[in-house]
Structures are given as structure tokens and as C-alpha cells.
Design an enzyme around this catalytic site. Structure first.
Site, mmCIF file in Angstrom:
data_model
loop_
_atom_site.group_PDB
_atom_site.id
_atom_site.type_symbol
_atom_site.label_atom_id
_atom_site.label_comp_id
_atom_site.label_asym_id
_atom_site.label_seq_id
_atom_site.Cartn_x
_atom_site.Cartn_y
_atom_site.Cartn_z
ATOM 1 N N GLY A 14 29.436 10.505 52.262
ATOM 2 C CA GLY A 14 29.545 11.404 51.109
ATOM 3 C C GLY A 14 29.554 10.582 49.823
ATOM 4 N N HIS A 15 30.381 9.530 49.806
ATOM 5 C CA HIS A 15 30.421 8.635 48.640
ATOM 6 C C HIS A 15 29.062 7.970 48.428
ATOM 7 C CE1 HIS A 15 34.813 8.464 50.005
ATOM 8 N NE2 HIS A 15 34.890 8.959 48.792
ATOM 9 N N SER A 31 37.603 10.930 53.765
ATOM 10 C CA SER A 31 38.378 9.754 54.189
ATOM 11 C C SER A 31 39.526 10.198 55.088
ATOM 12 C CB SER A 31 38.937 9.017 52.973
ATOM 13 O OG SER A 31 37.903 8.750 52.056
ATOM 14 N N GLN A 53 48.465 11.873 41.450
ATOM 15 C CA GLN A 53 47.933 13.140 41.968
ATOM 16 C C GLN A 53 48.480 13.509 43.342
ATOM 17 O OE1 GLN A 53 43.862 11.510 41.729
ATOM 18 N NE2 GLN A 53 43.453 12.558 43.661
ATOM 19 N N LYS A 77 32.378 18.884 47.544
ATOM 20 C CA LYS A 77 33.409 18.929 48.592
ATOM 21 C C LYS A 77 34.768 19.294 47.997
ATOM 22 C CE LYS A 77 35.824 17.608 52.318
ATOM 23 N NZ LYS A 77 37.128 17.456 51.741
HETATM 24 P P1 AMP Z 1 37.658 10.811 47.229
HETATM 25 O O1 AMP Z 1 37.486 9.348 47.478
HETATM 26 O O2 AMP Z 1 37.954 11.618 48.437
HETATM 27 O O3 AMP Z 1 38.603 11.077 46.075
HETATM 28 O O4 AMP Z 1 36.243 11.336 46.744
HETATM 29 C C1 AMP Z 1 35.559 10.742 45.681
HETATM 30 C C2 AMP Z 1 34.401 11.598 45.292
HETATM 31 O O5 AMP Z 1 33.532 11.753 46.405
HETATM 32 C C3 AMP Z 1 34.812 13.009 44.847
HETATM 33 O O6 AMP Z 1 33.998 13.434 43.767
HETATM 34 C C4 AMP Z 1 34.544 13.820 46.082
HETATM 35 O O7 AMP Z 1 34.288 15.192 45.815
HETATM 36 C C5 AMP Z 1 33.325 13.137 46.631
HETATM 37 N N1 AMP Z 1 33.196 13.415 48.058
HETATM 38 C C6 AMP Z 1 34.122 13.241 49.022
HETATM 39 N N2 AMP Z 1 33.656 13.647 50.221
HETATM 40 C C7 AMP Z 1 32.406 14.113 50.001
HETATM 41 C C8 AMP Z 1 31.398 14.689 50.838
HETATM 42 N N3 AMP Z 1 31.581 14.886 52.135
HETATM 43 N N4 AMP Z 1 30.230 15.045 50.261
HETATM 44 C C9 AMP Z 1 30.016 14.870 48.933
HETATM 45 N N5 AMP Z 1 30.923 14.328 48.100
HETATM 46 C C10 AMP Z 1 32.112 13.959 48.620
#
Ligand code: AMP
Length: 286
Positions: A38-39, A188, A63, A151
Site C-alpha cells: 500500500g505504501h 501494518s 495520535q 484506506k
Molecule cells: P500508515 O503507515 O498506516 O500510517 O499509512 C501511511 C499512509 O499509507 C496513509 O496515507 C495510509 O492511508 C496509506 N495506506 C495504508 N495502507 C494502505 C493501503 N492498503 N492502500 C493504500 N494506502 C494505504
């Protein structure tokens, strides 16, 4: 390897140089690390649209509420650096807590309206913490564009309002949710799931397919669809609790009647893991 900055002063100086002297554009992908596909999608989008791509990696204590998973959130900077190298990221900004919050901040960001529902209702203070860190990252990195995943749909909407209401000089670029082949939205936090729990977690995605089917059959009453989703989710052993199932318009206003392109948003506990997911009716790939 990408350049690694641990101090905001170094990061800021770098951005100033690239932007002012070299006139290069910067795309920012803010993350909490433990990177997955996703990242990677966000990074690829940024690389296509900007001269330089910065990935920030920071598990933001502000947060997380008391009792949430801040301490056990997965962290592996070496692994993340390798992924960023594979993706051709220019800079990784992974600040320390002392650097980000040398003192407890006295200034906080309050968001009215958009955050008293869904995630905001179940995680009080969460979006205030998100907005504080996002605003700090924008000020330090000065990106031209910043990439956020659908997401975390409510987060995307809140950040869009942050930028609009405070006239921030950055374009927010939304990126569609990336799923595993079997439909589980990448996160994650999926690393917390046992293999049985992962199987139960597939019910989130499958509940969206169920909703799609009911809507195609002509069921348009949102309460009916929400009830069907809840019953389906709870029929799975591993699903312990549902925080919410909601159907809204694209600005998160709850709907009584399902419309084309309404969004289903849900938060579900599978064992001790809280998962969120969302789905745009009629518009996502099944
Ligand atoms: P996080 O590390 O979970 O805070 O996510 C960092 C960024 O990646 C945020 O903008 C999330 O929305 C995005 N993100 C996390 N998981 C996904 C996914 N499966 N598909 C698309 N974007 C994602």
C-alpha cells in the site's frame, strides 16, 4: 540507499536547498513505517509526479490514546530503508521523539464536525494528533504534494480540510486502497493477526461484496444493508466486536438511502486487533 535524516533541521535545510536553489518539486509520503505494498503504491504515485520523493517514518505518539497499540506497533527501520531503496525513494525522514516533540506541545489542532463520527468517535483526540504531526511534517519538508491512502478515508478527508481551512501550500493526492489478492486491505497492523485471525479478517472485504450484491438486487435502505453487514461479520468466530458500520456520502455524512458511489466504512475487532476498511459502492474492483 536513500538519504536518511533523523533531525528536522537537516530535513528542512535539504528541502530549502532543493526547492529554492534547484527549483525541484517534492512529493511527501507520510507513514508510520513497517512498509507494505500500500505504501509502495503511494511512493510510486509520488515518483511519477515529483522530482524528489520523501518518505516520512514516524510512529506519532500524539495520535494514540492510552491503552492503544503505540508500544507494540511494528517498527523496523532497516527493512523500511530497503523497501525505500527498491522504490527509488530519495529521502527517508525518520525523526526521533525528542526532535518532533522536545516539549509537550501547547498548541493543538481542533477539527469540528468531521471528527465526531467514525474513527474520531472511537478514538478521541486521534485526529487532533494526526493533524498536528501532518502540519509539522508539511512545515519541515515543505512538499508540493502529499500522498494519502483511501484506506484511512476519514483521515484523508480531515487532512484535506486541514489544508483547505488553513490555506496550506500543498496538494493532497488520494490513492486507492491496495488489497491482497484475497481482498484483505494491506495494513501494518495485519502483522498482529494469526493465520486463523487473518481468515476471519477477510470477512471485512467479503461484507463489502455482500453489500454490493444486495444493492444490485435493489436493496437501497442503508439500515438494512448495515444490519446485513453486521450479521455477516459477527457470524465469523474471530470477529469479536464491531465498533461501527456506517454508510455515508463522500464527505462522511450518514445516508439513509444508499446511492451510487456511497461509501461503506467499518471498524472491527478481530481478536485483539482493530481493523478498519472502507468501500466505495459500485466503483471498486471486485
Ligand atoms: P500508515 O503507515 O498506516 O500510517 O499509512 C501511511 C499512509 O499509507 C496513509 O496515507 C495510509 O492511508 C496509506 N495506506 C495504508 N495502507 C494502505 C493501503 N492498503 N492502500 C493504500 N494506502 C494505504
Amino acid at each position: 540507499m536513500p538519504t536518511l535524516f533523523r533531525k528536522s533541521r537537516e530535513m528542512r535545510n535539504y528541502s530549502r536547498l532543493q526547492k529554492c536553489e534547484k527549483r525541484l518539486t517534492i512529493g511527501l509520503v507520510p507513514t508510520m513505517g513497517y512498509l507494505h505494498d500500500g505504501h509502495r503504491r503511494l511512493i510510486r504515485e509520488s515518483k511519477m509526479q515529483n522530482d524528489l520523493t520523501v518518505v516520512s517514518i514516524y510512529v506519532n505518539p500524539l495520535q494514540f490514546a492510552e491503552g492503544e497499540d503505540y508500544d507494540r506497533y511494528p517498527r523496523d527501520l532497516q527493512r523500511d530503508m530497503s523497501i525505500c531503496e527498491e522504490e527509488g525513494v530519495d529521502v527517508v525522514f525518520a525523526p526521533t521523539d525528542e526532535d518532533m516533540y522536545p516539549e509537550k506541545p501547547l498548541v493543538s489542532i481542533e477539527i469540528n464536525g468531521l471528527t465526531d463520527v467514525l474513527e474520531g468517535k472511537f478514538r478521541p483526540g486521534h485526529f487532533s494528533g494526526v493533524c498536528t504531526v501532518v502540519l509539522k511534517l508539511f512545515n519541515i519538508i515543505q512538499p508540493d504534494r502529499a500522498y494519502f491512502g483511501e484506506k484511512d478515508y476519514q483521515q484523508l478527508k480531515v487532512v484535506e480540510r486541514l489544508v483547505k481551512d488553513l490555506s496550506l501550500n500543498v496538494d493532497i493526492v488520494p490513492v486507492k486502497t491496495v488489497r491482497d489478492l484475497d481482498g484483505l486491505a494491506l495494513s501494518s497492523r495485519n502483522s498482529y493477526l494469526s493465520s486463523e485471525e487473518r481468515e476471519s479478517a477477510l470477512s471485512l472485504y467479503r461484507s463489502f461484496l455482500l453489500a454490493e450484491r444486495l444493492i444490485k438486487e435493489g436493496k437501497k435502505d442503508a439500515s438494512f444493508i448495515k444490519q446485513a453487514i453486521k450479521e455477516f461479520l459477527l457470524s465469523h468466530d474471530g470477529v469479536r466486536k464491531i465498533d461501527y458500520v456506517e454508510i455515508t456520502d463522500e464527505n462522511l455524512r450518514p445516508l439513509e438511502t444508499v446511492e451510487e458511489s456511497s461509501r461503506i466504512l467499518l471498524a472491527v475487532w478481530v481478536g485483539n486487533t482493530r481493523l478498519i476498511d472502507n468501500w466505495r459502492i459500485g466503483c471498486e474492483q471486485v
